[in-house]
Structures are given as C-alpha cells and as structure tokens.
Design an enzyme around this catalytic site. Structure first.
Site, PDB file in Angstrom:
ATOM      1  N   GLU A  42      33.860 -13.551  34.499  1.00 28.86           N
ATOM      2  CA  GLU A  42      32.907 -13.392  35.797  1.00 28.86           C
ATOM      3  C   GLU A  42      31.693 -14.468  35.633  1.00 28.86           C
ATOM      4  OE1 GLU A  42      33.796 -11.915  38.396  1.00 28.86           O
ATOM      5  OE2 GLU A  42      35.538 -10.743  37.839  1.00 28.86           O
ATOM      6  N   TYR A 123      26.199  -8.839  41.528  1.00 25.98           N
ATOM      7  CA  TYR A 123      27.590  -8.932  41.549  1.00 25.98           C
ATOM      8  C   TYR A 123      28.338  -8.830  40.055  1.00 25.98           C
ATOM      9  CZ  TYR A 123      32.091 -11.513  41.129  1.00 25.98           C
ATOM     10  OH  TYR A 123      33.343 -11.541  40.939  1.00 25.98           O
ATOM     11  N   ASP A 141      30.934 -10.560  46.514  1.00 26.65           N
ATOM     12  CA  ASP A 141      30.526 -11.937  46.302  1.00 26.65           C
ATOM     13  C   ASP A 141      30.801 -12.572  47.668  1.00 26.65           C
ATOM     14  OD1 ASP A 141      33.412 -11.994  46.641  1.00 26.65           O
ATOM     15  OD2 ASP A 141      33.884 -13.324  45.314  1.00 26.65           O
ATOM     16  N   CYS A 200      45.009 -15.999  59.585  1.00 24.91           N
ATOM     17  CA  CYS A 200      44.981 -14.490  60.228  1.00 24.91           C
ATOM     18  C   CYS A 200      46.299 -14.053  60.677  1.00 24.91           C
ATOM     19  CB  CYS A 200      44.238 -14.619  61.419  1.00 24.91           C
ATOM     20  SG  CYS A 200      42.501 -15.076  61.090  1.00 24.91           S
TER      21      CYS A 200
END
Length: 356
Positions: A42, A123, A141, A200
């Site tokens: 991370e 975060y 994020d 989409c």
DNA sequence: TTCCGGAAAA
DNA sequence: TTTTCCGGAA
C-alpha cells in the site's frame, strides 16, 4: 442511494470472479493476509501504478521478508532499492515505520493505531485495517472517489468533493468482508470504471449508476482547474577522477530528499558554485517534470583538477545508476566517463584524492 | 502533452 | 487549507 447492501453484494459477486491476482494479495474470501505485505504494497501504491510496483515489491520482500528484517536494514540500501519509484519521503517513512512497528512487536490492528505511524495516512490506515485485520473501515483512494462520484452523480469538483465522496463510500461499506469490498471498489475503478472511456457496458453495478443513467459517467469526477507549472533551471555537475565519480546524498528534507545524486544547484537559479575545480564542459540539458514545476537542468561533465568541496568520489565499478532517482539517471545517460578529458590534461602535482 | 494519484509540512 | 513531494500511462 436505494440499497447499499445490494450494491456491495453485487460488487462482491463480481470480485469473486474477476479480482486481480497480485503478489501481495490473498484470493477473494481468503483470510490471513500478512499485514507487513499489505502495508508495504500500500505504501508503494501511494501515487504509483500497480505495474510499476510489482518488481519493487518482489525485490523488497526477497531482501526483507519480515518487518523486523526491514527495520534492521541500512538507510542507504533502502533508498537505493526505492530509487526510481518516486516520492522518496515514502522510503524514509517506510523505514521509520518498520522500526516503530518492530519496537511495538507488530502492526497495530486498528485504523487509529496504524494512522499514528509514519507514512500511514487516512487511506493506508483504512486499507491495512480492512484488508489485513478485517475491520469495517472505508478505504478511499482515487479509484474509490471516481466510482462514488459516478455511482451517485456527484458534481462537486475534487478535492472539495472528498468529504462527500468519503461519506457515500462509507454507506456502501458492508459489515461482512470489508477488505474484499475495499479491494473490489479499487479493482472496479482500475479495470472498468476507468478515468477515461469507462467500460460501463460490462460494469457489475451499472444498474445502480446515476451518472450512467444521465450519460455523464465519463465526465465525472469533476476537478478544480489546475494551475500551470513554472519552468525552472539549474545545473548539475558530473565529475570524474581516476576511475571514480563525484556523488552526494541529498538532505533528507526537500526535493529528492535522501537520494543519491550528483551535486547540483538549487532549482530556482540559486548561484551555487561547482563542487570542485575541473575542466567543466556542458554535455546537454535534461528536462524533468515534478508535481509543481518543470526543470531544465544543464549537465556539466569534467575531470577534477583539485579537491572537491562537496560530495564523495566512488569507484565507477561500485557505482550503480539504478540507485539514482529519474532526474539524475537522465543526467547520467549523457555522461561519457571514458571520454572525459584525459588525465594528461590535469595540472601536474595536484592530488587525486579528496575528502569532502 | 496531459492526466493520474496519498501523506506530510507549511 | 494549501503546498510540497515523482514517474508511468494514455
């Protein structure tokens, strides 16, 4: 928002089939993610793409399999291994954090405890708590901001929209599998709900997406106008002497803090002198773009004719350009150690050694 | 060429 | 709250 649990459930079904396979990850539904590997990945992923991080992650975990191993590492080696990843404050904080965790006897298991450590902000603390410790924290994020802005058609521009988007993402976080939910949101943003040309048509939550319903998905999230970057200039000196090259470690704070570098001026034309007397010749100009300014750096090369006032001479055999940040690698790529003026051009009787 | 992306210091 | 920190991808 009609039913957040339906949205998260459909997202988890998609994640179970399509989760990205990553070196630091446990498969969907799995448990026992190693907090050290989650944390390390991370921090590397802060402002950095997955593709760029993979090789660095493998190398770090090979060199330092546990947080205790990393805590015992030399600062210079960690900086050298981080070179090329950018945002070098992360590397310094990484080491400080590893040493703090080693002193604590392990990673804190709560978001608050994690957020108190160096280099771990909102975060990263939420991500480690959710992914490694199964805490129902909301991870926000850039991916999650984008997914939330589109799902709920938030028109407020970033970064002002951040609190609103965080609140919406929190309502979406399920009590079960919060870590998988967080990773599902980020995978959705990285692979389908992308910044440009979102897919989409294959989105697992398209039925719930308000931006898609209004045909504005690709226009969200809106962003505040950015200000133009000034162009600054500077000079860097690459000095050679008897098969050695002059380098220095930059101060910990500031641009490229703590990295290996060739001596240079400041970036605002501050008139710093050359680090040593030499037959300096300009061998080119490299352009480099930082977050808030662009830099044209004149690259000087020369063979030393006297003692250096800055820096240390290291043997070319021991010099590894991969330990340099990108800007200095560009400068180095112009240098020609073998064609630097020959030793016969040097002043007679000058010492060839020097100590900074 | 433009866009993207977290934390800490100011 | 604003500014300071890089490198890779589109």
């Amino acid at each position: 928002m009609r039913d957040p649990l339906v949205i998260s459930a459909e997202l988890l079904v998609w994640y179970d089939r399509h989760a990205r396979v990553l070196p630091w990850r446990v498969p969907p539904g799995g448990t026992g993610a190693d907090p050290y590997r989650v944390w390390l990945s991370e921090v590397m992923l802060q402002q950095t793409t997955v593709a760029a991080v993979k090789a660095y992650f493998e190398r770090f975990t090979l060199l330092w399999p546990t947080v205790q191993d990393l805590a015992g590492a030399e600062d210079a080696q960690v900086m050298a291994e981080w070179a090329g990843l950018g945002y070098y404050a992360r590397a310094r904080n990484l080491l400080a954090c590893a040493r703090a965790v080693a002193d604590l006897g392990g990673f804190p298991a709560t978001r608050e405890g994690l957020a108190a450590l160096p280099g771990i902000g909102p975060y990263t603390s939420a991500a480690i708590a959710a992914i490694a410790f199964d805490q129902p924290e909301t991870v926000v994020d850039g991916n999650v901001e984008r997914v939330a802005a589109r799902l709920f058609a938030v028109e407020t521009p970033l970064p002002a929209a951040k609190p609103e988007l965080t609140a919406l993402a929190a309502r979406l976080t399920p009590p079960q599998r919060p870590g998988d939910h967080a990773q599902a949101m980020m995978d959705l943003g990285a692979t389908i709900c992308t910044p440009r040309s979102p897919a989409c048509g294959i989105c697992p939550v398209m039925a719930h997406c308000e931006a898609r319903a209004s045909g504005i998905a690709a226009d969200l999230p809106r962003k505040a106008a950015k200000k133009p970057k000034p162009l600054r200039q500077g000079t860097v000196w690459i000095g050679f002497d008897a098969g050695r090259v002059l380098v220095e470690t930059r101060p910990d704070k500031g641009l490229l803090g703590g990295t290996l570098a060739f001596p240079s001026t400041g970036w605002d034309g501050s008139a710093l002198a050359a680090p040593a007397p030499a037959d300096w010749q300009e061998i080119g100009i490299v352009r480099h773009v930082f977050t808030h300014f662009a830099l044209d750096l004149a690259v000087m090369q020369g063979r030393l004719t006297g003692n250096a006032e800055r820096g240390t001479l290291v043997a070319l055999d021991d010099f590894r350009p991969t330990a340099l940040p990108g800007l200095m690698r560009k400068a180095w790529s112009l240098a020609r150690p073998e064609t630097a003026s020959p030793a016969t051009m040097r002043h007679a009787g000058k010492p060839s050694t020097n100590t900074p």
